[in-house]
Motif scaffolding. Structure first.
Motif, PDB file in Angstrom:
ATOM      1  N   THR A 102     -50.113 -57.396  38.899  1.00 22.90           N
ATOM      2  CA  THR A 102     -50.655 -58.475  39.737  1.00 22.90           C
ATOM      3  C   THR A 102     -49.882 -59.787  39.550  1.00 22.90           C
ATOM      4  OG1 THR A 102     -52.335 -58.895  38.027  1.00 22.90           O
ATOM      5  CG2 THR A 102     -52.989 -57.512  39.872  1.00 22.90           C
ATOM      6  N   SER A 103     -48.696 -59.721  38.935  1.00 23.26           N
ATOM      7  CA  SER A 103     -47.916 -60.942  38.707  1.00 23.26           C
ATOM      8  C   SER A 103     -46.430 -60.681  38.961  1.00 23.26           C
ATOM      9  CB  SER A 103     -48.106 -61.423  37.262  1.00 23.26           C
ATOM     10  OG  SER A 103     -47.053 -62.293  36.885  1.00 23.26           O
ATOM     11  N   PRO A 104     -45.867 -61.231  40.035  1.00 18.63           N
ATOM     12  CA  PRO A 104     -44.446 -61.003  40.323  1.00 18.63           C
ATOM     13  C   PRO A 104     -43.527 -61.463  39.186  1.00 18.63           C
ATOM     14  CG  PRO A 104     -45.552 -61.909  42.243  1.00 18.63           C
ATOM     15  CD  PRO A 104     -46.538 -61.971  41.113  1.00 18.63           C
ATOM     16  N   SER A 105     -43.836 -62.559  38.509  1.00 18.85           N
ATOM     17  CA  SER A 105     -42.909 -63.028  37.462  1.00 18.85           C
ATOM     18  C   SER A 105     -42.918 -62.068  36.280  1.00 18.85           C
ATOM     19  CB  SER A 105     -43.248 -64.455  37.030  1.00 18.85           C
ATOM     20  OG  SER A 105     -44.571 -64.526  36.545  1.00 18.85           O
ATOM     21  N   LEU A 106     -44.088 -61.547  35.905  1.00 24.40           N
ATOM     22  CA  LEU A 106     -44.142 -60.567  34.808  1.00 24.40           C
ATOM     23  C   LEU A 106     -43.504 -59.246  35.242  1.00 24.40           C
ATOM     24  CD1 LEU A 106     -47.733 -61.177  33.336  1.00 24.40           C
ATOM     25  CD2 LEU A 106     -45.561 -62.209  32.638  1.00 24.40           C
ATOM     26  N   SER A 107     -43.696 -58.858  36.495  1.00 26.81           N
ATOM     27  CA  SER A 107     -43.099 -57.618  37.004  1.00 26.81           C
ATOM     28  C   SER A 107     -41.580 -57.687  36.927  1.00 26.81           C
ATOM     29  CB  SER A 107     -43.555 -57.390  38.448  1.00 26.81           C
ATOM     30  OG  SER A 107     -42.895 -56.280  38.998  1.00 26.81           O
ATOM     31  N   SER A 108     -41.032 -58.831  37.258  1.00 24.11           N
ATOM     32  CA  SER A 108     -39.582 -58.992  37.227  1.00 24.11           C
ATOM     33  C   SER A 108     -39.053 -58.847  35.791  1.00 24.11           C
ATOM     34  CB  SER A 108     -39.256 -60.361  37.823  1.00 24.11           C
ATOM     35  OG  SER A 108     -38.014 -60.789  37.408  1.00 24.11           O
ATOM     36  N   ILE A 109     -39.753 -59.421  34.825  1.00 21.94           N
ATOM     37  CA  ILE A 109     -39.323 -59.303  33.428  1.00 21.94           C
ATOM     38  C   ILE A 109     -39.407 -57.851  32.982  1.00 21.94           C
ATOM     39  CG2 ILE A 109     -39.878 -59.959  31.039  1.00 21.94           C
ATOM     40  CD1 ILE A 109     -40.923 -62.661  32.226  1.00 21.94           C
ATOM     41  N   ARG A 110     -40.534 -57.197  33.305  1.00 24.60           N
ATOM     42  CA  ARG A 110     -40.670 -55.815  32.825  1.00 24.60           C
ATOM     43  C   ARG A 110     -39.655 -54.883  33.491  1.00 24.60           C
ATOM     44  NH1 ARG A 110     -43.807 -50.754  32.506  1.00 24.60           N
ATOM     45  NH2 ARG A 110     -43.797 -50.339  30.263  1.00 24.60           N
ATOM     46  N   SER A 111     -39.369 -55.095  34.764  1.00 25.56           N
ATOM     47  CA  SER A 111     -38.370 -54.256  35.431  1.00 25.56           C
ATOM     48  C   SER A 111     -37.025 -54.392  34.738  1.00 25.56           C
ATOM     49  CB  SER A 111     -38.228 -54.664  36.901  1.00 25.56           C
ATOM     50  OG  SER A 111     -39.418 -54.382  37.599  1.00 25.56           O
ATOM     51  N   SER A 112     -36.684 -55.610  34.356  1.00 27.85           N
ATOM     52  CA  SER A 112     -35.408 -55.832  33.683  1.00 27.85           C
ATOM     53  C   SER A 112     -35.389 -55.126  32.318  1.00 27.85           C
ATOM     54  CB  SER A 112     -35.209 -57.344  33.535  1.00 27.85           C
ATOM     55  OG  SER A 112     -34.164 -57.616  32.667  1.00 27.85           O
ATOM     56  N   VAL A 113     -36.497 -55.183  31.588  1.00 30.48           N
ATOM     57  CA  VAL A 113     -36.585 -54.498  30.292  1.00 30.48           C
ATOM     58  C   VAL A 113     -36.437 -52.980  30.479  1.00 30.48           C
ATOM     59  CG1 VAL A 113     -38.143 -53.909  28.385  1.00 30.48           C
ATOM     60  CG2 VAL A 113     -38.014 -56.273  29.208  1.00 30.48           C
ATOM     61  N   LEU A 114     -37.180 -52.433  31.429  1.00 29.05           N
ATOM     62  CA  LEU A 114     -37.125 -50.979  31.658  1.00 29.05           C
ATOM     63  C   LEU A 114     -35.722 -50.562  32.073  1.00 29.05           C
ATOM     64  CD1 LEU A 114     -40.488 -50.403  33.585  1.00 29.05           C
ATOM     65  CD2 LEU A 114     -39.924 -49.529  31.303  1.00 29.05           C
ATOM     66  N   PHE A 115     -35.111 -51.345  32.940  1.00 29.57           N
ATOM     67  CA  PHE A 115     -33.773 -51.005  33.423  1.00 29.57           C
ATOM     68  C   PHE A 115     -32.772 -51.017  32.263  1.00 29.57           C
ATOM     69  CE2 PHE A 115     -29.656 -51.971  35.343  1.00 29.57           C
ATOM     70  CZ  PHE A 115     -29.594 -50.962  36.285  1.00 29.57           C
TER      71      PHE A 115
END
Lengths: 192, 192
Positions: free
Chosen positions: B115-128
């Protein structure tokens, strides 16, 4: 919206309202006030059914878990165990909007369980039930170390669901399907 | 506790305070007020560094992610890829108190990212980043479908961490270690 008296609501309806709020705005938004508003009842009506927020959360988590476990239990065992495992485990992946909401809220309850004994107890029971069901299929197949491989199937699916929930662009639905097929293949094909 | 003036705190200290509150009481408890109290500063001092709660959460998630990714990056590549993969992935499992807190809070941020685009962006970068690092090892090994198997390694570890966080009795540390070894073995041994 006009608040309805106690009699027109029920724990089941309030749990459904909580799950809607949590799916839309996150479990942290599922306050008594928000649940009452979503259900169209007074705060007092919610408190009548759930004297504490913990009770409201536990009842709602159990309702969600029951819904998912019921779907899992009705998977027809196929002559092909790959198909049986896929049919069961794909119920836990965000492969459509309903399962997407469920996966998000299930993960939120799982995290909350770290600081709530009542939620932890419900999640342990869910994990144990799913692991046992999967292990039964693997034992029938003569798969080595079936308990660990069953736990890994559950973990891989829970992890994929969490990763897809936070990062949908990295985990499109076809990719999730392919990943689940791959994990099942790794589980069934490898000799010890 | 006496509140300190702005100058005696910093975003780094506030992020550390937030992560402590989240590990102890859940991310939903990490309000500006609680973080200020944990850091021993005024609410105004927190708001001076983080005008919004979203900014406080995003900064803290990035700080936690950086700490974990730094540990992963310093894993020495071993001649034995099983050992390299185990050393890296065991950083993400709750195998001691520090990794237990990290796993809990990482999972909480992952859920919040839905539910948070800024947190989603951080987690996507970590997963990638993690998926790419693992896939590099698998490609060097000639493992079939390395990208999917790397994503499954991450998912299995994230899932085990989540399952162990909610249900520590079902996932003792030796069991987590055994499960991780098993997933690595399945990943490396199976022909396509």
């Amino acid at each position: 919206m006009r608040a309805r008296p106690y009699a027109t609501t029920s724990p089941t309806r309030l749990a459904a309202a909580l799950l809607e709020v949590a799916a839309r705005s996150g479990l942290e938004s599922a306050s008594v006030r928000e649940v009452a508003s979503q259900a169209g009842v007074s705060i007092g009506a919610v408190q009548h059914h759930f004297p504490t927020k913990d009770e409201m959360l536990a009842y709602s988590f159990q309702a969600l878990a029951d819904r998912v476990l019921t779907r899992l239990a009705t998977v027809d065992p196929d002559i092909d165990p790959t198909r049986t495992l896929f049919a069961a485990l794909s119920q836990l992946l965000p492969l459509d909007d309903q399962r997407g909401s469920e996966a998000h809220v299930m993960a939120a309850f799982a995290v909350r369980a770290a600081t709530s004994p009542s939620l932890s107890s419900i999640r342990s029971s869910v994990l144990f039930t799913i692991r046992t069901g999967l292990a039964t299929v693997l034992i029938r197949m003569g798969t080595p170390d079936p308990e660990t491989r069953a736990a890994l199937l559950v973990a891989a699916v829970n992890g994929l669901a969490l990763d897809a929930t936070s990062s949908p662009d990295l985990y499109p639905r076809e990719y999730l399907t392919h990943a689940l097929h791959t994990q099942i293949q790794l589980t069934l094909d490898t000799p010890n």
